[in-house]
Design a protein around this motif. Structure first.
Motif, PDB file in Angstrom:
ATOM      1  N   LYS A 138      -9.515  -5.811   4.995  1.00 19.90           N
ATOM      2  CA  LYS A 138     -10.096  -4.239   5.105  1.00 19.90           C
ATOM      3  C   LYS A 138     -10.995  -4.121   3.963  1.00 19.90           C
ATOM      4  O   LYS A 138     -12.062  -3.424   4.136  1.00 19.90           O
ATOM      5  CB  LYS A 138      -8.938  -3.396   5.140  1.00 19.90           C
ATOM      6  N   ILE A 139     -10.650  -4.393   2.875  1.00 19.73           N
ATOM      7  CA  ILE A 139     -11.333  -4.049   1.516  1.00 19.73           C
ATOM      8  C   ILE A 139     -12.777  -4.621   1.813  1.00 19.73           C
ATOM      9  O   ILE A 139     -13.623  -4.032   1.288  1.00 19.73           O
ATOM     10  CB  ILE A 139     -10.530  -4.355   0.535  1.00 19.73           C
ATOM     11  N   LYS A 168       0.872  -1.117  -0.019  1.00 17.10           N
ATOM     12  CA  LYS A 168      -0.036   0.043   0.172  1.00 17.10           C
ATOM     13  C   LYS A 168       0.966   1.373   0.208  1.00 17.10           C
ATOM     14  O   LYS A 168       2.063   1.326   0.177  1.00 17.10           O
ATOM     15  CB  LYS A 168      -0.736   0.037   1.206  1.00 17.10           C
ATOM     16  N   LYS A 205     -14.071  -1.502  -5.579  1.00 15.58           N
ATOM     17  CA  LYS A 205     -14.933  -0.420  -5.461  1.00 15.58           C
ATOM     18  C   LYS A 205     -15.717   0.025  -6.615  1.00 15.58           C
ATOM     19  O   LYS A 205     -17.197  -0.060  -6.607  1.00 15.58           O
ATOM     20  CB  LYS A 205     -14.455   0.839  -5.307  1.00 15.58           C
ATOM     21  N   ARG A 237      -8.435  -2.403  -4.379  1.00 15.09           N
ATOM     22  CA  ARG A 237      -9.498  -1.631  -3.939  1.00 15.09           C
ATOM     23  C   ARG A 237     -10.411  -0.855  -5.091  1.00 15.09           C
ATOM     24  O   ARG A 237     -11.402  -0.813  -4.913  1.00 15.09           O
ATOM     25  CB  ARG A 237      -9.066  -0.621  -2.700  1.00 15.09           C
ATOM     26  N   ARG A 238      -9.402  -0.439  -5.844  1.00 12.45           N
ATOM     27  CA  ARG A 238      -9.856   0.437  -6.980  1.00 12.45           C
ATOM     28  C   ARG A 238     -10.971  -0.271  -7.830  1.00 12.45           C
ATOM     29  O   ARG A 238     -11.971   0.322  -8.019  1.00 12.45           O
ATOM     30  CB  ARG A 238      -8.784   1.055  -7.805  1.00 12.45           C
ATOM     31  N   SER A 273      -2.901  -3.445  -2.731  1.00 12.34           N
ATOM     32  CA  SER A 273      -4.011  -3.102  -1.997  1.00 12.34           C
ATOM     33  C   SER A 273      -4.889  -1.993  -2.766  1.00 12.34           C
ATOM     34  O   SER A 273      -6.066  -1.997  -3.078  1.00 12.34           O
ATOM     35  CB  SER A 273      -4.105  -2.719  -0.588  1.00 12.34           C
ATOM     36  N   PRO A 287      -4.940   5.269  -1.018  1.00  6.58           N
ATOM     37  CA  PRO A 287      -5.467   3.914  -0.774  1.00  6.58           C
ATOM     38  C   PRO A 287      -6.062   3.242  -2.339  1.00  6.58           C
ATOM     39  O   PRO A 287      -6.218   2.168  -2.353  1.00  6.58           O
ATOM     40  CB  PRO A 287      -6.792   4.098  -0.035  1.00  6.58           C
ATOM     41  N   PHE A 288      -6.004   4.118  -3.382  1.00  4.04           N
ATOM     42  CA  PHE A 288      -6.270   3.731  -4.635  1.00  4.04           C
ATOM     43  C   PHE A 288      -5.087   3.577  -5.573  1.00  4.04           C
ATOM     44  O   PHE A 288      -5.432   3.633  -6.864  1.00  4.04           O
ATOM     45  CB  PHE A 288      -7.524   4.645  -5.229  1.00  4.04           C
ATOM     46  N   GLU A 341     -15.273  -2.762   3.621  1.00  2.21           N
ATOM     47  CA  GLU A 341     -15.871  -1.380   3.250  1.00  2.21           C
ATOM     48  C   GLU A 341     -16.760  -1.516   2.514  1.00  2.21           C
ATOM     49  O   GLU A 341     -17.485  -0.405   1.892  1.00  2.21           O
ATOM     50  CB  GLU A 341     -14.521  -0.763   2.375  1.00  2.21           C
ATOM     51  N   GLU A 395      -5.024  -6.415   4.010  1.00  7.01           N
ATOM     52  CA  GLU A 395      -5.626  -5.406   3.353  1.00  7.01           C
ATOM     53  C   GLU A 395      -6.838  -6.120   2.636  1.00  7.01           C
ATOM     54  O   GLU A 395      -7.795  -5.271   2.459  1.00  7.01           O
ATOM     55  CB  GLU A 395      -4.635  -5.206   2.470  1.00  7.01           C
TER      56      GLU A 395
END
Length: 284
Positions: A230-231, A163, A182, A178-179, A174, A167-168, A234, A227
């Motif tokens: 965590k994702i 990371k 999402k 995440r990107r 990660s 965050p993206f 979210e 990570e």
């Protein structure tokens, strides 16, 4: 009716209500018991070679299809990463074109123009990658029930940073995950997205593993999985599949489950598919 009998009846009713509430709110509910004969789920897979390696009788996706009885579309591509590798933003076959960051962009835009002719030619030479990408572009994810996303082994081997402050950041593991997650999660809120744990790996060369190399890879895997958890937390429709909570593969026993230190053998595929099928059944 005497007082003792009345108390007993009331207690029995209260206990029954308590069990019902426990079943509803606490105990995991398995809506699906596999294999399904009717109302089959449509499952789409994107990822690296964990699901498409053809060593053995069946690959992992085919094993999962057999276990669940569901409609399975395997669009995983061997050798790919979640992240973009080349921080200079130069075109690179494995790094940018067929990794999850770019795949997710293509899924969201419906445009495979980002896949260059060079990639198409390479894909035709030694894999069916472009065929899978073309299929993805024609897939309506509104009609899919489950999307399995599984990347990380190649990122760990290549020492992709876990990371950054962003965050993206697509040049981190990660950030790229995440990107992509999402975007897909928000566009397809009814789709169940399962992100798989980065499983145990051991680099085996000439029949021998490199303990120092494996130790560093294990640290990346640990960070990546933290990570991923965590994702998953979210987004309401994203779930983390923790295979190690069912079976712990390590340097002592990996030969029982892995054919080459990375990919599952037939026994490992069956165990993984059984565990993943149970998990998919619980989240429906």
């Amino acid at each position: 009716m005497d007082k003792k009998k009345t108390i007993f009846i009331i207690a029995a009713i209260a206990f029954t209500i308590l069990l019902s509430l426990l079943a509803i709110f606490i105990l995991p509910k398995k809506k699906y018991t596999f294999p399904l004969d009717t109302d089959k789920l449509d499952i789409l897979i994107v990822g690296d070679s964990l699901f498409c390696n053809d060593s053995g009788e069946k690959n992992l996706a085919e094993t999962l299809e057999e276990v669940t009885g569901c409609e399975m579309q395997n669009c995983s591509i061997g050798g790919t990463c979640a992240s973009n590798i080349n921080s200079n933003k130069e075109v690179d076959y494995y790094a940018d074109m067929l990794g999850f960051y770019n795949i997710s962009n293509m899924i969201l835009s419906g445009n495979n123009a980002a896949v260059s002719d060079d990639v198409r030619n390479l894909s035709a030479t030694f894999s069916d990658a472009y065929t899978k990408i073309t299929f993805l572009m024609g897939t309506d994810l509104d009609k899919e029930d489950v999307l399995i996303v599984n990347y990380g082994i190649n990122d760990a081997f290549l020492r992709i940073p876990t990371k950054s402050d962003d965050p993206f950041d697509e040049y981190t593991y990660s950030g790229a995950m995440r990107r992509g997650i999402k975007g897909i999660s928000e566009k397809y809120p009814d789709l169940k997205i399962v992100i798989g744990e980065v499983t145990f790996t051991s680099l085996v060369l000439f029949g021998e593993s490199d303990s120092y190399y494996d130790e560093i890879t294990a640290q990346y895997r640990k960070e990546y999985n933290e990570e991923l958890k965590k994702i998953a937390s979210e987004f309401d429709n994203v779930y983390y599949f923790d295979f190690s909570s069912h079976v712990e593969i390590n340097e002592e026993n990996y030969g029982q489950y892995l054919i080459d230190g990375i990919h599952f053998n037939d026994e490992g595929k069956k165990i993984y598919a059984d565990c993943l099928a149970d998990y998919i059944g619980e989240i429906q």
